[in-house]
Design a protein around this motif. Structure first.
Motif, mmCIF file in Angstrom:
data_model
loop_
_atom_site.group_PDB
_atom_site.id
_atom_site.type_symbol
_atom_site.label_atom_id
_atom_site.label_comp_id
_atom_site.label_asym_id
_atom_site.label_seq_id
_atom_site.Cartn_x
_atom_site.Cartn_y
_atom_site.Cartn_z
ATOM 1 N N GLN B 204 -65.616 13.415 -28.640
ATOM 2 C CA GLN B 204 -65.393 12.392 -27.629
ATOM 3 C C GLN B 204 -66.726 11.754 -27.305
ATOM 4 O OE1 GLN B 204 -62.526 11.434 -26.182
ATOM 5 N NE2 GLN B 204 -61.450 12.804 -27.587
ATOM 6 N N PRO B 205 -66.731 10.473 -26.985
ATOM 7 C CA PRO B 205 -68.012 9.873 -26.621
ATOM 8 C C PRO B 205 -68.511 10.334 -25.255
ATOM 9 C CG PRO B 205 -66.274 8.195 -26.734
ATOM 10 C CD PRO B 205 -65.635 9.502 -27.039
ATOM 11 N N ARG B 206 -67.621 10.809 -24.402
ATOM 12 C CA ARG B 206 -68.050 11.173 -23.051
ATOM 13 C C ARG B 206 -67.753 12.630 -22.757
ATOM 14 N NH1 ARG B 206 -66.685 5.902 -23.043
ATOM 15 N NH2 ARG B 206 -64.553 6.484 -23.496
ATOM 16 N N ARG B 207 -68.711 13.254 -22.059
ATOM 17 C CA ARG B 207 -68.564 14.667 -21.720
ATOM 18 C C ARG B 207 -67.329 14.912 -20.880
ATOM 19 N NH1 ARG B 207 -74.360 15.819 -19.192
ATOM 20 N NH2 ARG B 207 -75.336 14.259 -20.493
ATOM 21 N N ILE B 208 -67.144 14.013 -19.906
ATOM 22 C CA ILE B 208 -66.061 14.211 -18.954
ATOM 23 C C ILE B 208 -64.713 14.247 -19.690
ATOM 24 C CG2 ILE B 208 -65.861 11.752 -18.409
ATOM 25 C CD1 ILE B 208 -65.812 14.269 -15.681
ATOM 26 N N ALA B 209 -64.610 13.441 -20.755
ATOM 27 C CA ALA B 209 -63.354 13.403 -21.514
ATOM 28 C C ALA B 209 -63.115 14.733 -22.230
ATOM 29 C CB ALA B 209 -63.386 12.256 -22.514
ATOM 30 N N CYS B 210 -64.190 15.391 -22.649
ATOM 31 C CA CYS B 210 -64.040 16.687 -23.322
ATOM 32 C C CYS B 210 -63.362 17.680 -22.390
ATOM 33 C CB CYS B 210 -65.397 17.245 -23.732
ATOM 34 S SG CYS B 210 -66.234 16.263 -24.956
ATOM 35 N N ILE B 211 -63.835 17.695 -21.154
ATOM 36 C CA ILE B 211 -63.285 18.655 -20.197
ATOM 37 C C ILE B 211 -61.844 18.317 -19.879
ATOM 38 C CG2 ILE B 211 -63.556 19.634 -17.892
ATOM 39 C CD1 ILE B 211 -66.494 18.854 -18.022
ATOM 40 N N SER B 212 -61.604 17.030 -19.568
ATOM 41 C CA SER B 212 -60.256 16.691 -19.114
ATOM 42 C C SER B 212 -59.254 16.816 -20.261
ATOM 43 C CB SER B 212 -60.229 15.300 -18.489
ATOM 44 O OG SER B 212 -60.674 14.349 -19.407
ATOM 45 N N LEU B 213 -59.664 16.500 -21.477
ATOM 46 C CA LEU B 213 -58.722 16.637 -22.593
ATOM 47 C C LEU B 213 -58.407 18.098 -22.886
ATOM 48 C CD1 LEU B 213 -59.734 13.873 -25.131
ATOM 49 C CD2 LEU B 213 -57.514 14.201 -24.060
ATOM 50 N N ALA B 214 -59.439 18.933 -22.840
ATOM 51 C CA ALA B 214 -59.186 20.358 -23.089
ATOM 52 C C ALA B 214 -58.205 20.892 -22.054
ATOM 53 C CB ALA B 214 -60.491 21.142 -23.047
ATOM 54 N N LYS B 215 -58.395 20.458 -20.808
ATOM 55 C CA LYS B 215 -57.489 20.913 -19.752
ATOM 56 C C LYS B 215 -56.084 20.391 -20.009
ATOM 57 C CE LYS B 215 -60.329 21.743 -15.714
ATOM 58 N NZ LYS B 215 -61.045 21.002 -14.685
ATOM 59 N N ARG B 216 -56.000 19.112 -20.320
ATOM 60 C CA ARG B 216 -54.698 18.473 -20.496
ATOM 61 C C ARG B 216 -53.954 19.086 -21.685
ATOM 62 N NH1 ARG B 216 -50.875 16.061 -17.596
ATOM 63 N NH2 ARG B 216 -49.338 15.398 -19.103
ATOM 64 N N VAL B 217 -54.652 19.284 -22.771
ATOM 65 C CA VAL B 217 -53.994 19.836 -23.958
ATOM 66 C C VAL B 217 -53.565 21.274 -23.698
ATOM 67 C CG1 VAL B 217 -54.381 20.542 -26.358
ATOM 68 C CG2 VAL B 217 -55.080 18.278 -25.596
ATOM 69 N N GLY B 218 -54.411 22.019 -23.006
ATOM 70 C CA GLY B 218 -54.031 23.377 -22.636
ATOM 71 C C GLY B 218 -52.778 23.383 -21.776
ATOM 72 N N PHE B 219 -52.734 22.453 -20.838
ATOM 73 C CA PHE B 219 -51.611 22.357 -19.916
ATOM 74 C C PHE B 219 -50.336 21.924 -20.636
ATOM 75 C CE2 PHE B 219 -49.220 19.553 -16.975
ATOM 76 C CZ PHE B 219 -48.860 20.489 -16.040
ATOM 77 N N GLU B 220 -50.448 20.875 -21.422
ATOM 78 C CA GLU B 220 -49.272 20.356 -22.105
ATOM 79 C C GLU B 220 -48.692 21.353 -23.086
ATOM 80 O OE1 GLU B 220 -49.513 16.635 -24.017
ATOM 81 O OE2 GLU B 220 -49.850 15.521 -22.167
#
Lengths: 123, 1141
Positions: B204-220
């Motif tokens: 991801q180009p942005r750090r924040i996206a790494c965190i939120s995507l990992a959370k989202r994918v884990g959740f989904e």
């Protein structure tokens, strides 16, 4: 961390009415870690993914006591009245159920219609 | 009523009375005791317990009008046997598929004494209520689950799942192209996991996206993968051996390739947002294209918006494209070009907010306030945002229909977070944003977009090595992206403040980053990855040739690349440090003089955004509070002071560092970043053997236990915070925002609450204390706080040498100018000014030591053009940034003569060395040739020693780790470094009067005498060390060292001055002879009684050993060009090679 090993996934649960597919971690009447709650039917269960509490479980569905189809607990697919019944079976035998259930089924039917329409417009 | 409490303290009347009160605390307590034990689903005192009682109350009111219990049996009909045993009378409890064991007649776990005292039927009723509550919870959770699954299935991406997996089976590279909302970022990783792939990396180009995507994918994925989904960013990682998919930044993946070029740890790479064309992603694509043939088993998925897909597909030999439609609601576009009279006529003029205000009014006229929907305004920069904010606020206050919020990266984190809060009903949120909201920040609920069509972008001028922040029209792709922000949650409207014809004239895509930024870090990384000549690297779109050349020359100037563009030892080290070359150099240099702690802090502070909040600049109170932190040596020292003072506050348990920061207009988040970064630097320096690993101080067992307990507590706090999922959305307050952007009061309130001990966890603080040993930091900080004058001076020298050639000279007339009109000149850029945050901007007199003294000296008798002083100052700066003016950012002041003598890559002298030209742009006229010669030869000796010490340090780094020498510098070496430090300080203090003058273009052109016919070198053994004098081929005169050329300057004085001998007596040994200046220098540098020698004399033994060590560094070197076999140190080799260029 420890929970991932405890909650080994057993397979995929698929509702034969709506097609909802979700992994499950337990089948039976005594979900793991819940000492004081028992289930009154054989259920497919998943650790509640919306709770950080390890002991919380989520019932996905069970077999219809009439047609033995696997159905989810969603209101459009099945209901529980001392036993599990899939909605198609309920509708077929509607008169065998008490008045309250009959009304409820009617209501659900009407709701599901508007509900799905709403969903369509969103997509 | 009174009788209620009469008996036994209970709340019920004797049976049959029917006066039962569920609300009585005592009853509740007893019920809780029976039903909500430790083993039960609901536990006493938990959040769940509270929710239950709320549910229970609702249930009670719902139950009140109880229908007659006897419902008739259902009418008889044709019944199958399975239905025969349905309960005869309906009761809602038959609809619940759960049963509760607790509170039952059977002995439940634990003593349930209260049990017997509660009436049986009440217990049963309560049990039913609990069951209803549990059933309700099940229904809620299942509803959420079903909704989640429905939404996933409804994503446009879902229909392409098989298509994608098929393509990936058949090809090595697949491009997934889909617009916002198609679900590619969240779904593709899950599809891959479900299809059995593991070891997936998604960049991801942005750090924040790494965190939120990992959370989202884990959740989904319903946590079914548990710890198999992780992320890894600069200072944080949730990666474990179980991780199957990791979200990480592009830069981090590149670092991994740097370490292991084959990337053996991954099976599939997903590069997301390739269309954004960040420097790292472009480079990554190039590296991967080279890697793929070597790793035929590696799969690559590129994910992009539907922009320029052909480019990406074509770059990977026409990789198949899976094109997914986006999911946006229809958006109406309204073009409202700004009328001519409202267009700012010049760059300096402020933006006219009227066109923006009209849109606000139009929305109010057209859409009733009950129809929700917020407005997002895209502006080019902070100045524009504040201009519009100023105009909107009175309107918002008057209509009470708007809450106006700015959004840009310089805002504090809490202020940035405000844009996610919801406005009260009937009020719209208006967010004034830079292009940060185009991709980085997604705000829900936006229905209107107002697009100014402008963006301010950093561009790089390779010629002046200058960063320039300029305003441009956006591209069509950006315009569409901005428009799309209005249609995420429903149909939207996009107002464009330009004409459709303007839109058509926009460039199709934004300029890729690689074409507009400085490339030195990139080139350095390419070199260290062994990618060969950057000029021939197959970039997806090559950067401008001039930028590459500038970068290469810059790296050569900085000593990271040699003349043949190979990495030098220092360059190799620099390429490992994830920082700007200049900062890396400072770190390396700082290690030598035992200045590690302050240097770590400075390097870290200079690598993050300034912690000084811009808006606090004008705040008088902030200014006063900041005052004690300011250092008159320069901004890096102010940063050092600020960080150290902050650490002191942190180490005081009772102090509130957040408040402390706010008082001083400091962004605390940056302080945390500095702390993390300096820790990372420290680790890197230790890994490379430049710094001894700290011995673990194990205190007594008591203090160890204490520490352990503290950490446990902190972990618990952190866990609890994570469970609570941090910040909940708040409702914005209309009044709080009316008076202006100030949300300070509000923040102050919450801050003091935290101080009062309400359970308000500062999670940043917790994380900080978990990550760092505060005591250790505090010790380092306090040691840095009382740096001696000497250490300060040495620190400045280290900074100066690191920053060189980024030097600026004050304009000669500055002392006659107003504070705000001070000008400075760099070699390539004239008329730069100090950044308003710079300490010298408010205290320009600090830089005028030289000029002021010179003026004083200009008595009526003195020469008009003299300007002599011993206190001239230069500025070393970290960056040069051009917005409306060229600004020098982060400056340190240095004594001019000493700095130039020690750092200049080129020093040219005249015959008696009183006239010196540094790097062809600054001329120094020294008073008296004797002093001149002395200081010059001292500088030469110091430079040689410094170089040698650096060589030794780097050589140690190059040795395989684990050997004895690698862990700590040998004692002798450290002593030698200390001696060098002392001598450097003596040198810095030397007082020589001189004038300084910037050469004009004409002067610079006619600077050198040019090649001479007489080429016989003067025989001067011992002058400037052992170097042989050779005539300089272009400048004339003699090349003494790689940087010093003697007697090559033209002058109006007679040409033979150099040959003139005058009687001279050596001040040290009494030697008396007629000598030329050069011969004098020669004598002095070899005079056994010379003061420099004396200084060493104290440690002569060391000198000898260090000399020996230098010789051990020498290795056989065969020069290809002159066919000579030589014995040289690494630097000597470089110097030798340079001779051939």
């Amino acid at each position: 961390m420890a929970s991932s090993s405890e909650q080994e996934l057993r397979g995929m649960f698929e509702c034969q009415v709506c097609g909802l597919t979700v992994p499950y971690s337990y089948v039976g009447q005594k979900p793991p870690n819940s000492r004081t709650v028992v289930l009154l039917e054989e259920c497919y269960v998943l650790k509640d993914p919306f709770s950080s509490d390890k002991d919380r479980f989520l019932i996905l569905g069970s077999q219809c006591s009439l047609c033995s189809k696997l159905v989810c607990v969603g209101p459009e697919c099945s209901l529980f009245y001392s036993k599990r019944f899939c909605l198609p079976c309920v509708r077929e035998n509607l008169s065998a159920f008490p008045q309250e259930i009959q009304q409820d089924v009617e209501k659900r039917y009407a709701l599901s219609k508007t509900g799905s329409r709403k969903l369509d417009s969103r997509t | 009523m009174l009788s209620k409490r009469a008996e036994d303290g209970g709340c019920w009347e004797p049976e049959g009375c029917g006066q039962w009160d569920w609300g009585c605390p005592e009853t509740r307590s007893r019920l809780e005791e029976v039903f909500f034990g430790d083993q039960d689903v609901i536990r006493r005192g938990s959040e769940d317990c509270r929710r239950f009682w709320a549910f229970f109350e609702r249930l009670q009111t719902f139950r009140k009008p109880k229908p007659g219990p006897e419902a008739e049996r259902p009418p008889e009909g044709p019944r199958c046997p399975a239905l025969a045993d349905l309960p005869a009378t309906y009761d809602p409890r038959y609809r619940i598929n759960l049963a509760l064991l607790s509170g039952d007649g059977e002995p439940g776990p634990g003593p349930r004494g209260a049990h017997g005292r509660l009436p049986r039927d009440r217990l049963a009723e309560f049990r039913r209520a609990v069951l209803h509550y549990l059933d309700f919870g099940q229904k809620q959770s299942f509803g959420k689950l079903a909704k989640l699954q429905r939404e996933r299935a409804a994503l446009p991406m879902a229909r392409y799942r098989q298509h994608l997996l098929q393509a990936l089976r058949e090809h090595q590279v697949v491009v997934v192209a889909g617009d916002t909302g198609c679900g590619k970022s969240t779904q593709v990783p899950q599809y891959l996991l479900a299809a059995g792939f593991s070891h997936v990396a998604c960049t991801q180009p942005r750090r924040i996206a790494c965190i939120s995507l990992a959370k989202r994918v884990g959740f989904e994925s319903l946590n079914q993968y548990g710890s198999q989904v992780g992320y890894q960013i600069r200072f944080e990682s949730t990666r474990s051996p179980a991780t199957r998919i990791v979200f990480l930044t592009e830069g981090l993946l590149l670092r991994q390739i740097q370490r292991e070029p084959g990337l053996p740890q991954y099976q599939v790479l997903i590069v997301d947002e390739v269309h954004e064309r960040h420097l790292h992603s472009d480079f990554l694509l190039g590296v991967l294209r080279r890697l793929l043939p070597a790793r035929p088993d590696l799969k690559l998925v590129l994910m992009s918006a539907t922009i320029n897909i052909g480019l990406f597909s074509g770059y990977f030999s026409h990789a198949p494209v899976v094109q997914v439609p986006g999911r946006l609601f229809p958006i109406t576009v309204i073009y409202q070009p700004i009328p001519k009279e409202e267009v700012p006529t010049s760059k300096v003029e402020r933006l006219d907010p009227r066109p923006f205000l009209r849109v606000l009014q139009a929305i109010d006229r057209k859409y009733p306030p009950e129809e929700r929907g917020d407005l997002l305004v895209f502006l080019s920069g902070m100045a524009e945002i504040s201009a519009v904010l100023e105009a909107f606020q009175p309107y918002a206050a008057h209509t009470k229909r708007w809450v106006v919020l700015p959004l840009h990266s310089a805002l504090s984190i809490t202020d940035q977070d405000k844009v996610f809060d919801v406005p009260p009903p009937g009020v719209r949120k208006c967010i004034l944003s830079t292009n940060i909201a185009e991709t980085s920040v997604t705000i829900d609920g936006v229905r209107f977009v107002l697009d100014s069509g402008k963006v301010k972008e950093m561009s790089f001028d390779p010629k002046a090595k200058l960063q320039r922040l300029q305003e441009f029209w956006i591209s069509r792709a950006s315009a569409e992206q901005r428009k799309g922000r209005a249609g995420r949650t429903g149909p939207g409207v996009c107002y464009r403040l330009y004409a459709e014809s303007d839109y058509d004239a926009f460039a199709p895509y934004p300029v890729p980053e690689i074409q507009r930024v400085a490339l030195d870090a990139l080139v350095l990384q390419m070199k260290s990855m062994g990618l060969g000549d950057p000029r021939s690297f197959p970039f997806i779109e090559p950067p401008p040739a001039a930028s590459l050349e500038t970068a290469i020359i810059y790296l050569q100037d900085q000593g990271a690349l040699d003349a043949s563009e190979h990495l030098t030892p220092i360059g190799t080290l620099l390429s490992q440090l994830p920082v700007d070359v200049v900062i890396g150099k400072i770190l390396i240099l700082g290690c030598m003089f035992d200045l590690v702690e302050p240097v770590l802090t400075m390097a870290a502070a200079l690598s993050v955004q300034s912690p000084f909040v811009r808006s606090a600049q004008s705040d008088v109170e902030c200014g006063t509070a900041r005052k004690p932190l300011e250092s008159d040596h320069g901004d890096p020292f102010t940063l050092l002071n600020a960080f150290n003072a902050w650490v002191q506050v942190k180490s005081d348990r009772s102090a509130n560092s957040r408040k402390w920061c706010r008082r001083r207009g400091l962004e605390e988040h940056r302080m945390y970043e500095i702390a993390n970064l300096r820790q990372q630097f420290k680790g890197l320096l230790q890994d490379h053997g430049l710094l001894a690993k700290a011995r673990v101080v194990t205190g007594d067992s008591y203090s160890r236990q204490q520490r352990h307990r503290q950490r446990q507590e902190l972990y618990q706090l952190k866990r609890r915070h994570e469970e609570g999922e941090g910040r909940k959305r708040k409702v914005l307050r209309l009044e709080a925002l009316e008076g202006g952007s100030s949300s300070g009061e509000e923040a102050e309130v919450s801050g003091s609450q935290a101080g009062d001990g309400t359970h308000h966890v500062d999670i940043q603080d917790v994380k900080f204390k978990l990550r760092h040993d505060v005591d250790q930091l505090q010790a380092a900080a306090s040691s840095a706080q009382d740096l001696s004058r000497d250490q300060l001076a040495l620190l400045k020298l280290v900074l100066g040498r690191g920053l060189y050639p980024q030097l600026a000279a004050p304009d000669q007339y500055n002392s006659c100018r107003k504070d705000s009109d001070q000008f400075f000149h760099t070699q390539s850029k004239q008329g730069a000014v100090l950044h308003p945050t710079c300490v010298f901007a408010n205290n320009p007199d600090l830089l005028q030591g030289g000029q002021a003294e010179a003026q004083k000296n200009q008595g009526p008798l003195s020469d008009r053009r003299d300007g002599s002083s011993s206190q001239h100052q230069l500025l070393a700066f970290v960056s040069l940034l051009e917005t409306n003016k060229p600004y020098l950012v982060n400056c340190v002041r240095l004594p001019a003569l000493q700095a130039l003598l020690l750092f200049s890559r080129s020093l040219d002298t005249d015959g008696d060395c009183s006239r010196l030209v540094a790097d062809g742009w600054l001329q120094l006229q020294l008073e008296g040739s004797e002093g001149a010669v002395r200081i010059l030869s001292a500088a030469l000796r110091l430079r040689a020693r410094w170089e040698e010490a650096l060589d030794r340090q780097l050589a140690r780094q190059a040795w395989p780790r684990g050997e004895d020498g690698a862990a700590t510098a040998p004692k002798t070496e450290r002593k030698a470094a200390a001696a060098l430090g002392r001598d450097l300080l003596d040198f810095m203090r030397s007082k020589v009067s001189y004038s300084i003058h910037r050469l004009t273009a004409l002067e610079a052109q006619n600077l050198y005498v040019g090649p001479q016919t007489i080429t016989a070198a003067p025989q001067l053994p011992g002058l400037f060390g052992e170097a042989a004098l050779t005539p300089h081929e272009t400048k004339g005169g003699y090349a003494v060292t790689s940087f010093l050329t003697y007697n090559c300057l033209t002058s109006d004085a007679d040409l033979y001055s150099a040959c003139l001998r005058t009687f001279w007596s050596c001040p040290h040994c009494g030697f008396y002879m007629p000598l030329t200046p050069l011969e004098r220098m020669s004598h002095e540098s070899s005079c056994p009684a010379a003061p420099d020698g004396d200084a060493h004399g104290a440690s002569e033994e060391e000198e000898a050993t260090s000399g020996r060590q230098a010789s051990t560094l020498r290795r056989a070197y065969h020069c290809e060009i002159c066919q000579k076999d030589l014995l040289l140190t690494p630097t000597e080799i470089l110097r030798h090679r340079r001779l051939h260029v």
